[in-house]
Scaffold this motif. Structure first.
Motif, PDB file in Angstrom:
ATOM      1  N   GLN A 192     -30.039   5.586   5.969  1.00 60.85           N
ATOM      2  CA  GLN A 192     -29.323   5.334   4.780  1.00 60.85           C
ATOM      3  C   GLN A 192     -30.031   4.269   3.757  1.00 60.85           C
ATOM      4  O   GLN A 192     -30.734   3.376   4.396  1.00 60.85           O
ATOM      5  CB  GLN A 192     -28.199   4.796   5.331  1.00 60.85           C
ATOM      6  CG  GLN A 192     -26.966   4.242   4.135  1.00 60.85           C
ATOM      7  CD  GLN A 192     -25.592   3.801   4.827  1.00 60.85           C
ATOM      8  OE1 GLN A 192     -25.076   4.512   5.384  1.00 60.85           O
ATOM      9  NE2 GLN A 192     -25.435   2.471   4.541  1.00 60.85           N
ATOM     10  N   TYR A 193     -30.009   4.403   2.567  1.00 61.91           N
ATOM     11  CA  TYR A 193     -30.316   3.434   1.727  1.00 61.91           C
ATOM     12  C   TYR A 193     -29.232   2.870   0.748  1.00 61.91           C
ATOM     13  O   TYR A 193     -28.406   3.977   0.303  1.00 61.91           O
ATOM     14  CB  TYR A 193     -31.499   4.070   0.850  1.00 61.91           C
ATOM     15  CG  TYR A 193     -32.956   4.367   1.759  1.00 61.91           C
ATOM     16  CD1 TYR A 193     -33.740   3.575   2.014  1.00 61.91           C
ATOM     17  CD2 TYR A 193     -32.611   5.678   2.260  1.00 61.91           C
ATOM     18  CE1 TYR A 193     -34.570   3.993   2.763  1.00 61.91           C
ATOM     19  CE2 TYR A 193     -33.697   6.306   2.884  1.00 61.91           C
ATOM     20  CZ  TYR A 193     -34.635   5.453   3.397  1.00 61.91           C
ATOM     21  OH  TYR A 193     -35.814   5.883   4.138  1.00 61.91           O
TER      22      TYR A 193
ATOM     23  N   HIS B 126     -32.800  11.236   2.836  1.00 61.50           N
ATOM     24  CA  HIS B 126     -32.544  10.034   2.203  1.00 61.50           C
ATOM     25  C   HIS B 126     -31.090   9.975   1.971  1.00 61.50           C
ATOM     26  O   HIS B 126     -30.589  10.635   0.906  1.00 61.50           O
ATOM     27  CB  HIS B 126     -33.402   9.729   0.675  1.00 61.50           C
ATOM     28  CG  HIS B 126     -34.920   9.612   1.069  1.00 61.50           C
ATOM     29  ND1 HIS B 126     -35.583  10.825   1.232  1.00 61.50           N
ATOM     30  CD2 HIS B 126     -35.693   8.711   1.086  1.00 61.50           C
ATOM     31  CE1 HIS B 126     -36.876  10.555   1.297  1.00 61.50           C
ATOM     32  NE2 HIS B 126     -36.925   9.450   1.472  1.00 61.50           N
ATOM     33  N   SER B 127     -30.131   9.311   2.523  1.00 60.48           N
ATOM     34  CA  SER B 127     -28.675   9.301   2.571  1.00 60.48           C
ATOM     35  C   SER B 127     -28.489   7.999   1.677  1.00 60.48           C
ATOM     36  O   SER B 127     -28.684   6.828   2.207  1.00 60.48           O
ATOM     37  CB  SER B 127     -28.053   8.883   3.829  1.00 60.48           C
ATOM     38  OG  SER B 127     -26.770   8.813   3.693  1.00 60.48           O
ATOM     39  N   ILE B 128     -28.233   8.343   0.219  1.00 61.76           N
ATOM     40  CA  ILE B 128     -28.123   7.109  -0.764  1.00 61.76           C
ATOM     41  C   ILE B 128     -26.772   6.643  -0.804  1.00 61.76           C
ATOM     42  O   ILE B 128     -25.731   7.701  -1.279  1.00 61.76           O
ATOM     43  CB  ILE B 128     -28.697   7.578  -1.825  1.00 61.76           C
ATOM     44  CG1 ILE B 128     -30.396   7.713  -1.791  1.00 61.76           C
ATOM     45  CG2 ILE B 128     -28.357   6.368  -2.900  1.00 61.76           C
ATOM     46  CD1 ILE B 128     -30.960   8.422  -2.843  1.00 61.76           C
TER      47      ILE B 128
ATOM     48  N   CYS C 143     -26.180  11.547 -10.789  1.00 60.18           N
ATOM     49  CA  CYS C 143     -27.262  11.690 -11.279  1.00 60.18           C
ATOM     50  C   CYS C 143     -28.444  10.989 -10.614  1.00 60.18           C
ATOM     51  O   CYS C 143     -29.623  11.419 -10.353  1.00 60.18           O
ATOM     52  CB  CYS C 143     -27.030  10.568 -12.685  1.00 60.18           C
ATOM     53  SG  CYS C 143     -26.127  11.396 -14.218  1.00 60.18           S
ATOM     54  N   LEU C 144     -28.062  10.121  -9.692  1.00 58.46           N
ATOM     55  CA  LEU C 144     -29.152   9.601  -8.784  1.00 58.46           C
ATOM     56  C   LEU C 144     -29.530  10.512  -7.642  1.00 58.46           C
ATOM     57  O   LEU C 144     -30.687  10.869  -7.514  1.00 58.46           O
ATOM     58  CB  LEU C 144     -28.928   8.099  -8.276  1.00 58.46           C
ATOM     59  CG  LEU C 144     -29.691   7.410  -7.251  1.00 58.46           C
ATOM     60  CD1 LEU C 144     -30.984   7.165  -7.980  1.00 58.46           C
ATOM     61  CD2 LEU C 144     -28.894   6.347  -7.088  1.00 58.46           C
ATOM     62  N   ASN C 145     -28.472  11.058  -6.977  1.00 57.85           N
ATOM     63  CA  ASN C 145     -28.720  11.832  -5.984  1.00 57.85           C
ATOM     64  C   ASN C 145     -29.426  13.256  -6.262  1.00 57.85           C
ATOM     65  O   ASN C 145     -30.494  13.618  -5.743  1.00 57.85           O
ATOM     66  CB  ASN C 145     -27.464  12.103  -5.141  1.00 57.85           C
ATOM     67  CG  ASN C 145     -27.172  10.981  -4.136  1.00 57.85           C
ATOM     68  OD1 ASN C 145     -27.810  10.746  -3.250  1.00 57.85           O
ATOM     69  ND2 ASN C 145     -26.200  10.023  -4.738  1.00 57.85           N
ATOM     70  N   PHE C 146     -28.757  13.816  -7.250  1.00 57.67           N
ATOM     71  CA  PHE C 146     -29.481  15.208  -7.720  1.00 57.67           C
ATOM     72  C   PHE C 146     -30.605  15.019  -8.444  1.00 57.67           C
ATOM     73  O   PHE C 146     -31.631  15.745  -8.631  1.00 57.67           O
ATOM     74  CB  PHE C 146     -28.616  15.712  -8.659  1.00 57.67           C
ATOM     75  CG  PHE C 146     -27.071  16.606  -7.854  1.00 57.67           C
ATOM     76  CD1 PHE C 146     -27.257  17.752  -7.497  1.00 57.67           C
ATOM     77  CD2 PHE C 146     -26.124  15.723  -7.725  1.00 57.67           C
ATOM     78  CE1 PHE C 146     -26.306  18.544  -6.714  1.00 57.67           C
ATOM     79  CE2 PHE C 146     -24.981  16.260  -6.699  1.00 57.67           C
ATOM     80  CZ  PHE C 146     -25.058  17.871  -6.403  1.00 57.67           C
TER      81      PHE C 146
ATOM     82  N   LEU D 127     -35.648   3.157  -5.277  1.00 53.53           N
ATOM     83  CA  LEU D 127     -35.408   4.272  -4.495  1.00 53.53           C
ATOM     84  C   LEU D 127     -36.528   5.222  -4.597  1.00 53.53           C
ATOM     85  O   LEU D 127     -36.868   6.020  -3.506  1.00 53.53           O
ATOM     86  CB  LEU D 127     -34.145   4.994  -4.715  1.00 53.53           C
ATOM     87  CG  LEU D 127     -32.792   3.983  -4.386  1.00 53.53           C
ATOM     88  CD1 LEU D 127     -31.669   4.575  -4.949  1.00 53.53           C
ATOM     89  CD2 LEU D 127     -32.874   4.119  -2.678  1.00 53.53           C
ATOM     90  N   GLU D 128     -37.112   5.251  -5.866  1.00 51.93           N
ATOM     91  CA  GLU D 128     -38.278   6.281  -5.919  1.00 51.93           C
ATOM     92  C   GLU D 128     -39.398   6.025  -5.382  1.00 51.93           C
ATOM     93  O   GLU D 128     -40.247   6.258  -4.711  1.00 51.93           O
ATOM     94  CB  GLU D 128     -38.666   6.427  -7.563  1.00 51.93           C
ATOM     95  CG  GLU D 128     -37.311   7.197  -8.243  1.00 51.93           C
ATOM     96  CD  GLU D 128     -37.673   7.040  -9.903  1.00 51.93           C
ATOM     97  OE1 GLU D 128     -37.014   8.061 -10.511  1.00 51.93           O
ATOM     98  OE2 GLU D 128     -38.031   6.057 -10.339  1.00 51.93           O
ATOM     99  N   GLU D 129     -39.418   4.431  -5.224  1.00 51.06           N
ATOM    100  CA  GLU D 129     -40.560   3.882  -4.425  1.00 51.06           C
ATOM    101  C   GLU D 129     -40.605   4.282  -3.141  1.00 51.06           C
ATOM    102  O   GLU D 129     -41.471   4.437  -2.254  1.00 51.06           O
ATOM    103  CB  GLU D 129     -40.775   2.491  -4.524  1.00 51.06           C
ATOM    104  CG  GLU D 129     -41.249   1.953  -5.965  1.00 51.06           C
ATOM    105  CD  GLU D 129     -40.999   0.407  -6.142  1.00 51.06           C
ATOM    106  OE1 GLU D 129     -40.599  -0.363  -5.140  1.00 51.06           O
ATOM    107  OE2 GLU D 129     -41.566   0.060  -7.151  1.00 51.06           O
TER     108      GLU D 129
END
Length: 562
Positions: free
Chosen positions: A260-261, A232-234, A55-58, A19-21
């Motif tokens: 969406q990812y 980035h809609s995760i 933790c991922l989204n924020f 996701l960071e990539e």
């Protein structure tokens, strides 16, 4: 160079998750900002799986100098409550995050309705009179195409009239629905004319009785992202098949193209993640509530003594995967041990006592010994603990017929009392049933601090509390709520309740050093040689209640191996 590019450059050289990539690729492609969101349904309390998503989204927004919204997916008034809204906000803040804004899907009900009208006018949506069961049966299967509704080809004018009348409350629950007009033979079942709106005559926690039609998740989700201009809609992996529908609505409405990812959801051994099943445990009284320390909810972890730092450490170690997997609960326990080892003050407590009388110690004498508060933190200082003729030690620290290399107390054997003296067991007192109830010992007056007076070596060290000064307290020994490792694999003929651990809670009376009488709710300690414990909210002026957060070692893994 933009702020995002500067932030991206600062993390160059570190291993990135996929996701960071993706974020970095979008930045390299000219994206000027990063906007994420965390979109919980306010129909229950958040659990450890949601903590990973938080933790991922924020975390992504924080890492790349962006923003993350907290948006409540409040499209089903039957199951939602303000209690859950409040608890979710508390959980997010406890984990150490702050949102750019608080939003609700209900904020957008007017716009969503207007867009639905637009789709009807374009011939891309229609009112269907079929029942839910008729719609389900007409959808077909993976190999058999669905059948078109007899109401599919109503005119736009008729559909507009019916949809407005639905909004005005002229029809009963389930009497009509609004469906998107896509393709009843589409290989993706979710695109076979999905339902956009259903009738629910129920009061909404924010909009009251303004609406009696409510949008479905698949209709509201993408448009809400678009309104907030989410870049980035995760989502978790089960929503990957929903993405084509997400994109279809955005394309047909020609609105901001949020994308969406998907990442793998968190599955944890010995843990049930279903909010519906957790609610069942709460309602039938199997647990003490949503914050019962055996539950996987964030509020339960907080009550049990977990720290936000330990949960964030766990989320970081789990990482971000593209495929579903099951994470060992031992990793979460490892993280809280690692964190509490650095921050928790040490105290002595005895949970299964044997009385020890030191026969050569003066009866009325009381002295204090200096004890270290935390060997991992030099600034934590020391405290004074009272010592006297009668003390309590753990029953497990005495054995009448010990094996070789047993370094605790036994008849004729000698141990060091933590921070105090060397004692030797001279006599064992038993009750009528043969149970050991008291040990008669002598001490070496020259061995204060645990050093022998003549240089002899004593390997065993045990903890203790002064019987005269000990503070009795209720101590709750929590363990895993389920005995089955994979709670997603329920055997045929059984329910998840068949795997409840009958020993998930044991309550004992512990005897604590007197300083613990001043502890406040939420304070966390290491009871030396026993584990980490925290003060529970059930504590009163009449007595403290302590919850065991975690043992010092992973004893469960050893038992499972046996």
């Amino acid at each position: 160079m933009s702020d995002l590019h500067e932030e991206s450059a600062s993390v160059e050289g570190k291993s990135l998750n996929f996701l960071e990539e993706i974020v970095e690729e979008s930045i390299a492609g000219g994206e000027k900002r990063v906007q994420t969101r965390f979109p919980p349904e306010p129909n229950g309390y958040l659990h450890i799986g949601h903590a990973k998503s938080i933790c991922l989204n924020f975390g992504l927004a924080r890492k790349y100098g962006g923003k993350c919204n907290l948006r409540f997916d409040d499209t089903n008034p039957v199951k939602e409550d303000v209690e859950y809204v409040d608890s979710i906000q508390q959980d997010v803040r406890w984990l150490g995050f702050e949102w750019a804004g608080v939003h609700y899907a209900s904020d957008y009900f007017d716009q969503l309705y207007a867009w639905a009208v637009e789709l009807i006018r374009k011939g891309l949506a229609y009112v269907d009179d079929q029942s839910q069961e008729e719609i389900r049966q007409s959808r077909g299967t993976v190999t058999v195409p669905g059948k078109e509704s007899p109401w599919r080809n109503r005119s736009a004018e008729e559909n507009l009239d019916l949809f407005e009348r639905m909004k005005n409350g002229e029809f009963g629950d389930g009497e009509k629905v609004l469906r998107a007009k896509i393709d009843m033979a589409h290989p993706n079942m979710l695109l076979r004319d999905p339902i956009m709106y259903r009738i629910l005559h129920a009061e909404h926690h924010r909009t009251g009785n303004k609406w009696c039609i409510y949008p479905m998740y698949d209709y509201a989700h993408g448009q809400s992202d678009s309104i907030e201009k989410v870049t980035h809609s995760i989502c978790t992996l089960e929503f990957d098949v929903h993405r084509p529908l997400y994109d279809w609505f955005i394309e047909k409405l020609d609105i901001y193209p949020s994308h969406q990812y998907e990442f793998a959801r968190l599955n944890l051994t010995y843990t049930m993640m279903s909010k519906r099943k957790l609610l069942q445990l709460v309602r039938q009284g199997t647990v003490m509530g949503w914050d019962d320390p055996r539950m996987p909810t964030i509020c339960a972890l907080r009550r049990r003594g977990y720290t936000p730092e330990s949960v964030r450490m766990f989320a970081d170690k789990v990482g971000v995967a593209k495929r579903d997997n099951v994470i060992d609960l031992g990793l979460l326990e490892f993280c809280v041990r690692e964190d509490l080892n650095k921050r928790a003050r040490r105290r002595m407590a005895v949970l299964d006592p044997i009385r020890v009388v030191i026969t050569n110690y003066p009866e009325e004498k009381t002295e204090t010994v200096d004890c270290i508060n935390n060997p991992e933190d030099e600034t934590a200082g020391k405290r004074e603990v009272p010592f006297g003729r009668e003390i309590y030690i753990e029953r497990d620290d005495f054995m009448e017929n010990p094996p070789k290399k047993y370094y605790r107390l036994s008849p004729g054997g000698e141990v060091r009392l933590r921070y105090a003296y060397l004692i030797r067991c001279d006599e064992v007192i038993k009750d009528a049933d043969g149970k050991v109830v008291e040990l008669r010992c002598t001490y070496d007056p020259m061995s204060k601090g645990g050093r022998s007076s003549d240089g002899r070596k004593v390997k065993g060290v045990i903890h203790w509390v002064s019987a005269r000064h000990a503070v009795p307290a209720e101590v709750r020994l929590f363990d895993r709520l389920f005995v089955k490792e994979d709670m997603n694999d329920i055997e045929e003929g059984k329910t998840f309740e068949d795997y409840l651990n009958p020993d998930s809670l044991k309550t004992v009376t512990g005897y604590l050093e007197p300083s613990l009488n001043e502890a406040a709710e939420g304070d966390t300690f290491q009871f030396e040689r026993l584990g980490y414990f925290c003060v529970d909210r059930d504590s009163t002026a009449a007595g403290k209640v302590f919850n065991r957060t975690v043992t010092l070692k992973d004893s469960w893994a050893k038992m499972a191996a046996k």
